[in-house]
Write a protein that holds these residues in place. Structure first.
Motif, PDB file in Angstrom:
ATOM      1  N   SER A  91       0.857  -1.193   0.000  1.00  0.00           N
ATOM      2  CA  SER A  91       0.000   0.000   0.000  1.00  0.00           C
ATOM      3  C   SER A  91       0.886   1.233   0.000  1.00  0.00           C
ATOM      4  CB  SER A  91      -0.923   0.012   1.222  1.00  0.00           C
ATOM      5  OG  SER A  91      -1.625   1.246   1.308  1.00  0.00           O
ATOM      6  N   ALA A 188     -11.335  -7.789  -7.179  1.00  0.00           N
ATOM      7  CA  ALA A 188     -10.317  -6.760  -7.421  1.00  0.00           C
ATOM      8  C   ALA A 188     -10.617  -5.489  -6.652  1.00  0.00           C
ATOM      9  CB  ALA A 188     -10.216  -6.463  -8.920  1.00  0.00           C
ATOM     10  N   THR A 192      -7.737  -4.052  -3.940  1.00  0.00           N
ATOM     11  CA  THR A 192      -7.017  -2.815  -4.273  1.00  0.00           C
ATOM     12  C   THR A 192      -7.547  -1.585  -3.546  1.00  0.00           C
ATOM     13  OG1 THR A 192      -8.465  -2.372  -6.181  1.00  0.00           O
ATOM     14  CG2 THR A 192      -6.510  -3.727  -6.574  1.00  0.00           C
ATOM     15  N   ILE A 195      -4.866   0.415  -1.495  1.00  0.00           N
ATOM     16  CA  ILE A 195      -3.529   0.637  -2.044  1.00  0.00           C
ATOM     17  C   ILE A 195      -3.231   2.132  -2.121  1.00  0.00           C
ATOM     18  CG2 ILE A 195      -2.114   0.450  -4.122  1.00  0.00           C
ATOM     19  CD1 ILE A 195      -3.331  -2.221  -4.674  1.00  0.00           C
ATOM     20  N   SER A 361      -1.558   1.397 -12.684  1.00  0.00           N
ATOM     21  CA  SER A 361      -1.411   0.930 -11.313  1.00  0.00           C
ATOM     22  C   SER A 361      -2.572  -0.016 -10.990  1.00  0.00           C
ATOM     23  CB  SER A 361      -1.406   2.106 -10.341  1.00  0.00           C
ATOM     24  OG  SER A 361      -0.310   2.969 -10.607  1.00  0.00           O
ATOM     25  N   PRO A 362      -2.353  -1.040 -10.146  1.00  0.00           N
ATOM     26  CA  PRO A 362      -3.418  -2.037  -9.922  1.00  0.00           C
ATOM     27  C   PRO A 362      -4.703  -1.450  -9.362  1.00  0.00           C
ATOM     28  CG  PRO A 362      -1.580  -2.337  -8.380  1.00  0.00           C
ATOM     29  CD  PRO A 362      -1.123  -1.379  -9.428  1.00  0.00           C
ATOM     30  N   GLN A 363      -4.627  -0.326  -8.630  1.00  0.00           N
ATOM     31  CA  GLN A 363      -5.852   0.251  -8.066  1.00  0.00           C
ATOM     32  C   GLN A 363      -6.683   0.999  -9.111  1.00  0.00           C
ATOM     33  OE1 GLN A 363      -2.818   1.337  -7.324  1.00  0.00           O
ATOM     34  NE2 GLN A 363      -2.718   3.577  -7.429  1.00  0.00           N
ATOM     35  N   GLU A 389      -8.273  -9.218 -13.897  1.00  0.00           N
ATOM     36  CA  GLU A 389      -7.704  -8.173 -13.046  1.00  0.00           C
ATOM     37  C   GLU A 389      -7.033  -8.756 -11.805  1.00  0.00           C
ATOM     38  OE1 GLU A 389      -7.311  -5.042 -13.701  1.00  0.00           O
ATOM     39  OE2 GLU A 389      -8.312  -5.198 -15.631  1.00  0.00           O
ATOM     40  N   PHE A 393      -3.237  -8.324 -10.648  1.00  0.00           N
ATOM     41  CA  PHE A 393      -2.916  -7.909  -9.281  1.00  0.00           C
ATOM     42  C   PHE A 393      -1.821  -8.796  -8.696  1.00  0.00           C
ATOM     43  CE2 PHE A 393      -3.573  -8.524  -4.713  1.00  0.00           C
ATOM     44  CZ  PHE A 393      -3.531  -7.225  -4.241  1.00  0.00           C
ATOM     45  N   TRP A 397       2.759  -7.853  -8.202  1.00  0.00           N
ATOM     46  CA  TRP A 397       3.474  -8.006  -6.935  1.00  0.00           C
ATOM     47  C   TRP A 397       4.525  -9.106  -7.026  1.00  0.00           C
ATOM     48  CZ3 TRP A 397       2.508  -3.608  -5.640  1.00  0.00           C
ATOM     49  CH2 TRP A 397       1.236  -3.065  -5.509  1.00  0.00           C
TER      50      TRP A 397
END
Length: 499
Positions: A91, A188, A192, A195, A361-363, A389, A393, A397
């Protein structure tokens, strides 16, 4: 004590859509809780209304997302470079508490920061949100303790945003309150949510969509302006709205929306622009100057090229691609056999921006979730996209774990990460393709299948066309046959108590 007769759907109210009856995936999943709802069920007879159920489910899923961050809360954010990646619990929030001067009491945009990032690189309303959370964070104890508190305070505030989002989505399509479950249960969304601070802009955008669906054009504009003051992407919704209002001749309502958005954005931004312009402009200069980054097809190209494009070249080409997408959406708007629904075009324009941007960005998936639900509330298609998604995610990472674990190389190598990006891109393109098909073949649109026009369209719902192009200029009353009730285009169906 109300009777069954008095609590059934009013003769003046449309019957709500029951997903366990109209959606095969929802019907199959409902077997876990007793099966599809029966036709004799008394709806609206208890405290457990659809909106309240959806809100509680969303809070529960949000809490599960917080639990998923526990390995980082205890140690991952503070000890070891790759632990927060191997546990997929990274995060930005705790890291930026000290990194952007909140721990030292620095005022965003006005006070310079030590290091390479001289000012806070977020829009003003998001900066205010971050600052309020810092005020609520105890200033005693170790810096680790303060960062843990800062994340928890932000998590509480973001949970309130999540509840606002699902309530707004549930209420936007009046006959489809259960569609909010798609947002509430989206994996998802839960993974997220904490984050970054994107949920603030998403909540304001969802509220704006609700206001537009109720015909409150000025309130829509005010909320959309505030959303744009928190994140840039909501401003793109004005483009599809302009096109739809052009086709329907609703210029006054569009003007009110545009004026409300401009004024509310200026009210938030103007004071900072006047007294701390360098700090205010940091978000825009940073967005322009940052290079190709995670999650984009640009990264795949750059990492597989001996002569990658410069940042300026990428900015130019990405802008051209977005403009081409806008032109395609405009052509679709004016030539479709029926005027597209506002939510459909809103989803397409934000998805186009995400697909062509130089960073994902994943968020950012949070931007699309409410719009996807309003555009295509079909469980199968939504879950296919969500699976893609979630794969991305995990992929980002694991890739970061690989790049930060030294010679151990624990995680996903570069080629594997490129596949994860491809899965994300294909999943989003798939959902875009389904939405475009619904626009070209309105009988496939699950929202219109029951005879509705555009329940999120507000003044556009049931309005006559005044400007169309191509074959849409001389359509049959229904361009393609379908099995639902035949509602004449541009007219409200007269009823005698039922749809």
């Amino acid at each position: 004590m109300p009777s069954a007769e008095s609590t059934s759907t009013s003769v003046h109210e449309p019957e709500p859509v029951r997903p366990t009856r109209d959606d095969e995936v929802a019907a199959a999943a409902s077997e876990l809780i007793g099966g599809p709802i029966g036709r004799r069920a008394l709806l609206g007879t208890s405290w457990w209304t659809p909106v309240r159920v959806v809100a509680l489910v969303a809070i529960g899923m949000f809490a599960l997302g917080l639990v998923q961050k526990v390995p980082c809360y205890d140690s991952g954010w503070f000890f070891g470079a790759s632990s927060q990646y191997t546990h997929a619990c990274y995060s930005d929030i705790p890291h930026l508490y000290q990194g952007r001067g909140f721990a030292d009491g620095l005022v965003p945009y006005f006070d310079k920061l030590p290091g390479d990032m001289q000012y806070l690189e977020y829009p003003v309303l998001t900066g205010v949100f971050m600052e309020v959370a810092a005020w609520l964070t105890p200033g005693s104890g170790t810096i680790q303790h303060q960062e843990q508190w800062y994340w928890m305070v932000n998590a509480g505030m973001l949970m309130a945003c999540a509840a606002v989002i699902v309530v707004c989505v549930s209420r936007t399509h009046a006959r489809r309150p259960w569609d909010g479950l798609l947002v509430a249960l989206a994996p998802a969304f839960a993974l997220t949510a904490t984050i970054n601070w994107d949920l603030l802009a998403v909540a304001l955008t969802a509220a704006a969509m609700l206001m537009w669906s109720r015909g409150r054009s000025l309130a829509f504009g005010v909320l959309l302006g505030l959303a744009t003051a928190a994140k840039l992407y909501p401003v793109f919704l004005l483009g599809p709205l302009f096109l739809l209002c052009w086709r329907a001749g609703k210029w006054r309502d569009f003007g009110k929306a545009l004026g409300g958005a401009a004024v509310s954005w200026l009210v938030v931004n103007l004071p900072v622009m006047l007294f701390a312009f360098e700090g205010w402009s940091k978000f825009y200069t940073f967005s322009h100057d940052r290079g190709v980054d995670f999650g984009s097809f640009w990264l795949i190209m750059a990492q597989n090229s001996t002569h990658p494009l410069s940042t300026d070249s990428v900015n130019t080409v990405a802008t051209i691609l977005v403009l081409l997408c806008c032109a395609g959406i405009a052509a679709l708007t004016f030539t479709a056999p029926r005027r597209p629904r506002f939510a459909q075009l809103a989803f397409l324009i934000v998805a186009a921006f995400i697909l062509t941007n130089k960073v994902y960005s994943p968020q950012y998936v949070l931007w699309l979730v409410p719009l996807a639900v309003l555009a295509r509330p079909k469980w199968r298609d939504f879950l296919i996209w969500q699976a893609c998604e979630v794969a991305y995610f995990l992929g980002i990472w694991l890739y970061l774990a690989y790049t930060t674990s030294g010679d151990a190389h624990k995680g996903l190598p570069t080629d594997g990460y490129h596949w994860a990006i491809g899965v994300h891109l294909l999943g989003t393109l798939y959902l875009c393709g389904v939405v475009v098909r619904d626009i070209l073949m309105p009988e496939r649109d699950v929202v219109r299948r029951a005879g509705d026009d555009d329940p999120s369209g507000g003044v556009l719902d049931g309005a006559e066309d005044v400007f169309v192009l191509g074959s849409a200029a001389h359509p049959s009353r229904h361009a393609v046959p379908f099995d639902g009730p035949q509602v004449e285009w541009g007219k409200q169906e007269s009823t005698d108590g039922s749809l």
